[in-house]
Write an enzyme that holds these catalytic residues in place. Structure first.
Site, PDB file in Angstrom:
ATOM      1  N   HIS A   1      15.080   2.405   1.502  1.00 11.70           N
ATOM      2  CA  HIS A   1      14.628   1.225   2.249  1.00 11.70           C
ATOM      3  C   HIS A   1      13.724   0.398   1.339  1.00 11.70           C
ATOM      4  CE1 HIS A   1      12.848  -1.454   5.008  1.00 11.70           C
ATOM      5  NE2 HIS A   1      11.695  -0.808   5.104  1.00 11.70           N
TER       6      HIS A   1
ATOM      7  N   ASN B   1      10.997  -6.979   2.521  1.00  5.58           N
ATOM      8  CA  ASN B   1      11.377  -5.946   3.478  1.00  5.58           C
ATOM      9  C   ASN B   1      12.150  -6.594   4.625  1.00  5.58           C
ATOM     10  OD1 ASN B   1      11.458  -4.014   5.494  1.00  5.58           O
ATOM     11  ND2 ASN B   1       9.334  -3.361   5.234  1.00  5.58           N
TER      12      ASN B   1
ATOM     13  N   CYS C   1      12.896  -0.051  10.602  1.00  3.27           N
ATOM     14  CA  CYS C   1      13.506  -0.113   9.259  1.00  3.27           C
ATOM     15  C   CYS C   1      14.498   1.023   9.025  1.00  3.27           C
ATOM     16  CB  CYS C   1      12.430  -0.089   8.182  1.00  3.27           C
ATOM     17  SG  CYS C   1      11.210  -1.376   8.400  1.00  3.27           S
TER      18      CYS C   1
HETATM   19  O1  UT7 Z   1       9.072  -1.072   6.522  1.00  2.92           O
HETATM   20  C1  UT7 Z   1       8.225  -0.078   7.023  1.00  2.92           C
HETATM   21  C2  UT7 Z   1       7.492   0.503   5.961  1.00  2.92           C
HETATM   22  N1  UT7 Z   1       6.501  -0.407   5.411  1.00  2.92           N
HETATM   23  C3  UT7 Z   1       5.811   0.022   4.414  1.00  2.92           C
HETATM   24  O2  UT7 Z   1       6.081   1.128   3.985  1.00  2.92           O
HETATM   25  C4  UT7 Z   1       4.682  -0.790   3.850  1.00  2.92           C
HETATM   26  C5  UT7 Z   1       3.653   0.163   3.341  1.00  2.92           C
HETATM   27  N2  UT7 Z   1       2.455  -0.414   2.808  1.00  2.92           N
HETATM   28  C6  UT7 Z   1       2.404  -1.163   1.684  1.00  2.92           C
HETATM   29  O3  UT7 Z   1       3.411  -1.537   1.135  1.00  2.92           O
HETATM   30  C7  UT7 Z   1       1.056  -1.478   1.117  1.00  2.92           C
HETATM   31  O4  UT7 Z   1       0.079  -0.687   1.739  1.00  2.92           O
HETATM   32  C8  UT7 Z   1       0.644  -2.976   1.204  1.00  2.92           C
HETATM   33  C9  UT7 Z   1       1.486  -3.798   0.253  1.00  2.92           C
HETATM   34  C10 UT7 Z   1       0.849  -3.467   2.625  1.00  2.92           C
HETATM   35  C11 UT7 Z   1      -0.814  -3.146   0.814  1.00  2.92           C
HETATM   36  O5  UT7 Z   1      -1.034  -2.616  -0.483  1.00  2.92           O
HETATM   37  P1  UT7 Z   1      -2.333  -1.709  -0.758  1.00  2.92           P
HETATM   38  O6  UT7 Z   1      -2.342  -1.403  -2.193  1.00  2.92           O
HETATM   39  O7  UT7 Z   1      -2.277  -0.572   0.215  1.00  2.92           O
HETATM   40  O8  UT7 Z   1      -3.493  -2.716  -0.466  1.00  2.92           O
HETATM   41  P2  UT7 Z   1      -4.676  -2.575   0.606  1.00  2.92           P
HETATM   42  O9  UT7 Z   1      -4.138  -2.656   1.982  1.00  2.92           O
HETATM   43  O10 UT7 Z   1      -5.486  -1.406   0.211  1.00  2.92           O
HETATM   44  O11 UT7 Z   1      -5.487  -3.875   0.305  1.00  2.92           O
HETATM   45  C12 UT7 Z   1      -6.215  -4.012  -0.881  1.00  2.92           C
HETATM   46  C13 UT7 Z   1      -6.944  -5.328  -0.848  1.00  2.92           C
HETATM   47  C14 UT7 Z   1      -7.736  -5.575   0.445  1.00  2.92           C
HETATM   48  O12 UT7 Z   1      -8.907  -6.229   0.093  1.00  2.92           O
HETATM   49  P3  UT7 Z   1     -10.312  -5.421   0.091  1.00  2.92           P
HETATM   50  O13 UT7 Z   1     -10.459  -4.929   1.497  1.00  2.92           O
HETATM   51  O14 UT7 Z   1     -10.111  -4.304  -0.904  1.00  2.92           O
HETATM   52  O15 UT7 Z   1     -11.284  -6.466  -0.337  1.00  2.92           O
HETATM   53  C15 UT7 Z   1      -6.839  -6.530   1.209  1.00  2.92           C
HETATM   54  O16 UT7 Z   1      -7.564  -7.379   2.051  1.00  2.92           O
HETATM   55  O17 UT7 Z   1      -5.982  -6.397  -0.952  1.00  2.92           O
HETATM   56  C16 UT7 Z   1      -6.238  -7.330   0.096  1.00  2.92           C
HETATM   57  N3  UT7 Z   1      -4.970  -7.946   0.450  1.00  2.92           N
HETATM   58  C17 UT7 Z   1      -4.487  -9.039  -0.161  1.00  2.92           C
HETATM   59  N4  UT7 Z   1      -4.965  -9.800  -1.163  1.00  2.92           N
HETATM   60  C18 UT7 Z   1      -4.202 -10.820  -1.571  1.00  2.92           C
HETATM   61  C19 UT7 Z   1      -4.089  -7.546   1.398  1.00  2.92           C
HETATM   62  N5  UT7 Z   1      -3.033  -8.375   1.410  1.00  2.92           N
HETATM   63  C20 UT7 Z   1      -3.255  -9.311   0.462  1.00  2.92           C
HETATM   64  C21 UT7 Z   1      -2.523 -10.418  -0.008  1.00  2.92           C
HETATM   65  N6  UT7 Z   1      -3.024 -11.142  -1.016  1.00  2.92           N
HETATM   66  N7  UT7 Z   1      -1.325 -10.760   0.515  1.00  2.92           N
END
Ligand code: UT7
Length: 323
Positions: free
Chosen positions: A250, A280, A110
């Site tokens: 980004h 993204n 990215c």
């Molecule tokens: O381009 C390179 C750079 N990329 C980035 O910088 C991306 C960085 N990361 C992020 O943007 C975020 O971490 C995410 C959007 C990927 C995830 O957000 P988060 O607030 O960190 O969520 P999480 O990973 O802590 O997940 C929370 C919950 C989990 O469920 P449990 O384990 O708490 O029951 C996930 O399984 O949300 C669940 N989850 C979803 N639920 C519904 C993860 N993806 C989804 C989804 N729909 N698409």
């Protein structure tokens, strides 16, 4: 060294959050509140990264008044090349008919567009080449695991391009700064398909040819690295954030954009956002955003612009442009 033209292209097919609700266990509400993304663009079957790159390049060339035979060098930043080899830049060279141009790819995920800007700018500043075409282009839909809700909601396809030339009257690139940390390569990677893990029936069945990400750790690293890269670029130019008309981070996640803006001391009005429409798009992201910001009149002549990027590698970087 100046940016004499910019252009961008996204595929016409829109994939909405409602569409994703029918593909994986997710909801529009979760995607919007956790990422800010409402929809993303997906390339057509048979449409490759080089096709998106060529469309963006043609617009940047038209904006700069440059014809294909004037281009000396083409640099394509991508992690979704048409093939492992030859380079996507060579395919773009042929499709554009840029018969005089040298061509190569850069892979900085990215962060690729800012990496390519820095590399291209040195060729121009050193008078090795007069006209360099820099493109960030991705078909992320080709490496996204459409059964993994953690990642498939985040990415989209597109391309952004810029023409670099020594033209004192045009938009000057004041500084770029880059960084990396390969010790954290495992946070965001695609394991299969390279020399360490060549494609076999087993790697395909283990889904190793799709990207994987530790979202939470990537998020934290992204905010920290983008803030320090942006501050370093501002320091090098002797600038304060208040003097920047438009911050173009980004476009990974609205929460990252908000956190980076706040920690830099920028107002929400200063921070350019289009992640809601494209998700993204990796190396294409800030190239598309810069082009849109110019076309929307968010940046006008003499304005200072700050690009700041972060991606797999890990890689990061920032650039200051006087438009
Ligand atoms: O381009 C390179 C750079 N990329 C980035 O910088 C991306 C960085 N990361 C992020 O943007 C975020 O971490 C995410 C959007 C990927 C995830 O957000 P988060 O607030 O960190 O969520 P999480 O990973 O802590 O997940 C929370 C919950 C989990 O469920 P449990 O384990 O708490 O029951 C996930 O399984 O949300 C669940 N989850 C979803 N639920 C519904 C993860 N993806 C989804 C989804 N729909 N698409």
């Amino acid at each position: 060294m100046s940016i004499t033209g910019v252009g961008s292209h996204v595929p016409s097919r829109v994939l909405s959050n409602a569409d994703l609700e029918r593909m994986v266990d997710t909801s529009d509400e979760w995607i919007r509140t956790r990422t800010g993304i409402r929809e993303r663009r997906i390339a057509a079957e048979g449409e490759a990264t080089s096709d998106l790159a060529v469309e963006a390049a043609r617009k940047a060339m038209a904006a700069a008044g440059v014809t294909a035979d004037q281009i000396d060098l083409i640099i394509v930043a991508t992690i979704t090349p048409d093939h492992l080899f030859p380079s996507t830049a060579c395919l773009v060279q042929h499709k554009l008919g840029a018969s005089r141009a040298a061509a190569f790819d850069i892979e900085a995920a990215c962060s690729g567009f800012v990496y390519a800007l820095e590399v291209g700018s040195h060729f121009v500043q050193s008078h090795t080449y007069d006209t360099v075409l820099v493109i960030g282009a991705e078909k992320m839909s080709s490496v996204v695991d459409w059964t993994d809700r953690n990642t498939c909601v985040l990415f989209g396809d597109g391309a952004g391009a810029a023409i670099l030339q020594n033209r004192p009257s045009a938009h000057g690139l004041l500084t770029t700064c880059l960084g990396s940390d390969g010790g954290k390569a495992g946070l965001l990677e695609m394991q299969g398909g390279g020399s360490a893990c060549p494609a076999t029936a087993d790697t395909v069945s283990r889904r190793l040819h799709f990207l994987r990400m530790d979202g939470k750790e990537t998020f934290k690293n992204a905010v920290n690295a983008m803030v320090s890269a942006a501050n370093e670029a501002l320091d090098r130019c002797g600038l304060e954030i208040g003097q920047i008309r438009c911050v173009i981070p980004h476009q990974a996640n609205q929460r990252i954009l908000t956190a980076v803006g706040e920690r830099l001391g920028a107002t929400p009005e200063q921070v350019f956002v289009n992640v809601d429409r494209y998700g993204n798009t990796s190396a294409a992201s800030v190239g598309i955003a810069l082009d849109e910001a110019v076309r929307e009149g968010r940046i006008t002549r003499g304005d200072l612009v700050l690009l700041v990027v972060f991606g797999a590698g890990l890689t990061w970087g920032a650039a200051v442009i006087e438009w």
